[in-house]
Design a protein around this motif. Structure first.
Motif, mmCIF file in Angstrom:
data_model
loop_
_atom_site.group_PDB
_atom_site.id
_atom_site.type_symbol
_atom_site.label_atom_id
_atom_site.label_comp_id
_atom_site.label_asym_id
_atom_site.label_seq_id
_atom_site.Cartn_x
_atom_site.Cartn_y
_atom_site.Cartn_z
ATOM 1 N N VAL A 97 0.858 -1.177 0.000
ATOM 2 C CA VAL A 97 0.000 0.000 0.000
ATOM 3 C C VAL A 97 0.895 1.228 0.000
ATOM 4 O O VAL A 97 1.675 1.446 0.934
ATOM 5 N N LEU A 98 0.807 2.006 -1.079
ATOM 6 C CA LEU A 98 1.602 3.228 -1.203
ATOM 7 C C LEU A 98 3.088 2.967 -0.950
ATOM 8 O O LEU A 98 3.739 3.624 -0.133
ATOM 9 N N ASP A 99 3.621 1.974 -1.645
ATOM 10 C CA ASP A 99 5.049 1.634 -1.595
ATOM 11 C C ASP A 99 5.503 1.110 -0.237
ATOM 12 O O ASP A 99 6.709 1.060 0.043
ATOM 13 N N LYS A 100 4.572 0.742 0.614
ATOM 14 C CA LYS A 100 4.925 0.143 1.897
ATOM 15 C C LYS A 100 4.422 -1.295 1.941
ATOM 16 O O LYS A 100 3.366 -1.606 1.385
ATOM 17 N N LYS A 101 5.186 -2.153 2.596
ATOM 18 C CA LYS A 101 4.840 -3.564 2.683
ATOM 19 C C LYS A 101 4.049 -3.828 3.972
ATOM 20 O O LYS A 101 4.384 -3.303 5.040
ATOM 21 N N TYR A 102 3.016 -4.687 3.827
ATOM 22 C CA TYR A 102 2.184 -5.049 4.967
ATOM 23 C C TYR A 102 1.942 -6.552 4.973
ATOM 24 O O TYR A 102 2.062 -7.218 3.933
ATOM 25 N N VAL A 103 1.591 -7.068 6.155
ATOM 26 C CA VAL A 103 1.080 -8.431 6.291
ATOM 27 C C VAL A 103 -0.148 -8.372 7.180
ATOM 28 O O VAL A 103 -0.365 -7.397 7.918
ATOM 29 N N TYR A 104 -0.978 -9.420 7.107
ATOM 30 C CA TYR A 104 -2.094 -9.569 8.045
ATOM 31 C C TYR A 104 -1.649 -10.495 9.175
ATOM 32 O O TYR A 104 -1.156 -11.598 8.934
ATOM 33 N N VAL A 105 -1.837 -10.023 10.404
ATOM 34 C CA VAL A 105 -1.448 -10.778 11.591
ATOM 35 C C VAL A 105 -2.699 -11.035 12.438
ATOM 36 O O VAL A 105 -3.551 -10.149 12.576
ATOM 37 N N LEU A 106 -2.809 -12.231 13.007
ATOM 38 C CA LEU A 106 -3.920 -12.564 13.889
ATOM 39 C C LEU A 106 -3.561 -12.196 15.321
ATOM 40 O O LEU A 106 -2.485 -12.535 15.816
ATOM 41 N N ASP A 107 -4.518 -11.510 16.006
ATOM 42 C CA ASP A 107 -4.288 -11.218 17.417
ATOM 43 C C ASP A 107 -4.769 -12.398 18.268
ATOM 44 O O ASP A 107 -5.152 -13.456 17.743
ATOM 45 N N LYS A 108 -4.763 -12.246 19.560
ATOM 46 C CA LYS A 108 -5.120 -13.355 20.459
ATOM 47 C C LYS A 108 -6.578 -13.775 20.328
ATOM 48 O O LYS A 108 -6.957 -14.880 20.739
ATOM 49 N N ASN A 109 -7.400 -12.897 19.739
ATOM 50 C CA ASN A 109 -8.811 -13.227 19.540
ATOM 51 C C ASN A 109 -9.104 -13.684 18.116
ATOM 52 O O ASN A 109 -10.275 -13.717 17.700
ATOM 53 N N ASN A 110 -8.050 -14.003 17.366
ATOM 54 C CA ASN A 110 -8.170 -14.455 15.966
ATOM 55 C C ASN A 110 -8.758 -13.376 15.067
ATOM 56 O O ASN A 110 -9.443 -13.670 14.083
#
Length: 360
Positions: free
Chosen positions: A285-298
């Motif tokens: 997104v806008l030249d930045k890298k991201y990932v999706y991470v699950l928190d303790k509540n999924n």
């Protein structure tokens, strides 16, 4: 008729309920694949455009003026140290040498006669000293003319390959005129420029013995059969380009490489305890890298990451993740921020095993 209408309505309601139940069951059964980052020792390969040079490449020039009388070799020919290559017409220098040799012989006889007279006290010691000086001068003149005569023969100073001729048989050459070049291709020096940031990575991560091995990708896109060793890094950076020159030495036993060729150097930089994740787990997104991470509540949360280096199918993570984070591996386009999901945890070793992994 009324009973039939009620029956049809009841069937429709039951069918709708059945469809809703199936959709809910299908939604409940959807599980997304997640994994953890993994820590491994690995290496990244950097590629640099390079220039290939002979370990010794010199110009052969005329040391005396005259006509080129003989050429004993051909362009591209392999020659041995001491082999005669060219001869510049030596007649004048032969005559001058013969003249000086005769004068030296005359001075020798004169000195011997004066010495006998001096031994008998017939002449003074000063006359003997003058005769000796005259002899030494004549010998020096003869040696000088011998050097000039030798300069009419151009010989190979080392084993090598003759380059293109810059003169032809019978040409009048002057002192200092270029005749040809000679290349020693037994080993090759390969020069390439490294940006400052990558130089710092190399300096901090390279082997302690300083013998970093590199590979040469030739112009035909094939790897050279022998590995080279980085031996020299120049002292200063180029302020205009921000690069610093490296020099690697390659053995060349088959004489395949020639002076002036180009190619690409492949240099590996080791990364100890690198944190790796698959590239397909990231989005931009806008030249930045991201990932999706699950928190303790999924619950899905997006998180920015900083990439230290790139491997085939993998990223080395510099900042943004820990080894305990659960990273969404597949279905990135099917989830939304703050959405709770069902997941299946895949061991990172298993995930990497199914990638074309470039890691140790």
């Amino acid at each position: 008729m009324k009973k039939l209408s009620m029956l049809l309505s009841l069937c429709a309601l039951m069918g709708l309920a059945s469809c809703n139940n199936k959709k809910e069951e299908k939604k409940e059964e959807t599980k997304f694949l997640v994994t953890n980052p993994v820590q491994k020792d690995t290496a990244i390969t950097k590629e640099y455009v390079c220039q290939i040079s002979s370990i010794r490449h010199i110009e052969l020039r005329a040391l005396e003026k005259g006509y080129l009388q003989q050429i004993y070799v051909d362009e591209g020919q392999a020659v041995k140290k001491g082999q005669l290559l060219f001869k510049i017409m030596p007649n004048i220098y032969q005559a001058e040498f013969a003249k000086s040799k005769a004068e030296a012989n005359f001075a020798e006889i004169e000195y011997q006669n004066t010495k006998k007279l001096a031994d008998g006290n017939v002449v003074s010691k000063n006359e003997l000293a003058m005769a000796k000086a005259k002899l030494d001068k004549a010998k020096a003149e003869m040696s000088l003319n011998q050097v000039h005569l030798n300069f009419t023969e151009i010989r190979a100073p080392f084993d090598g390959i003759i380059d293109r001729f810059h003169v032809r048989l019978g040409s009048l050459v002057d002192e200092g005129d270029l005749l040809t070049e000679l290349s020693d291709n037994s080993s090759m020096w390969v020069y390439y420029n490294v940006p400052e940031a990558e130089y710092l990575d190399y300096a901090t991560k390279a082997h302690n013995d300083g013998k970093t091995k590199v590979n040469l990708l030739m112009a035909n896109n094939e790897l050279f059969d022998y590995s080279g060793v980085v031996e020299t890094i120049e002292a200063n950076f180029n302020n205009e380009t921000g690069n610093i020159p490296f020099r690697a030495t390659f053995p060349n036993p088959k004489r395949l490489l020639r002076h002036g060729e180009t190619g690409n150097i492949e240099m590996s930089l080791p990364y100890k305890n690198a944190m790796l994740i698959p590239q397909k787990a990231t989005f931009e997104v806008l030249d930045k890298k991201y990932v999706y991470v699950l928190d303790k509540n999924n619950v899905i949360k997006s998180r920015e990451i900083i990439i230290a280096a790139e491997l085939p199918h993998l990223f080395i993570i510099k900042e943004g993740l820990t080894l305990n984070d659960k990273v969404l591996l597949e279905g990135i386009r099917l989830v939304k921020e703050n959405e709770k999901i069902e997941y299946k945890l895949e061991k990172p070793e298993s995930v990497l095993a199914h990638l074309e992994l470039y890691a140790e």
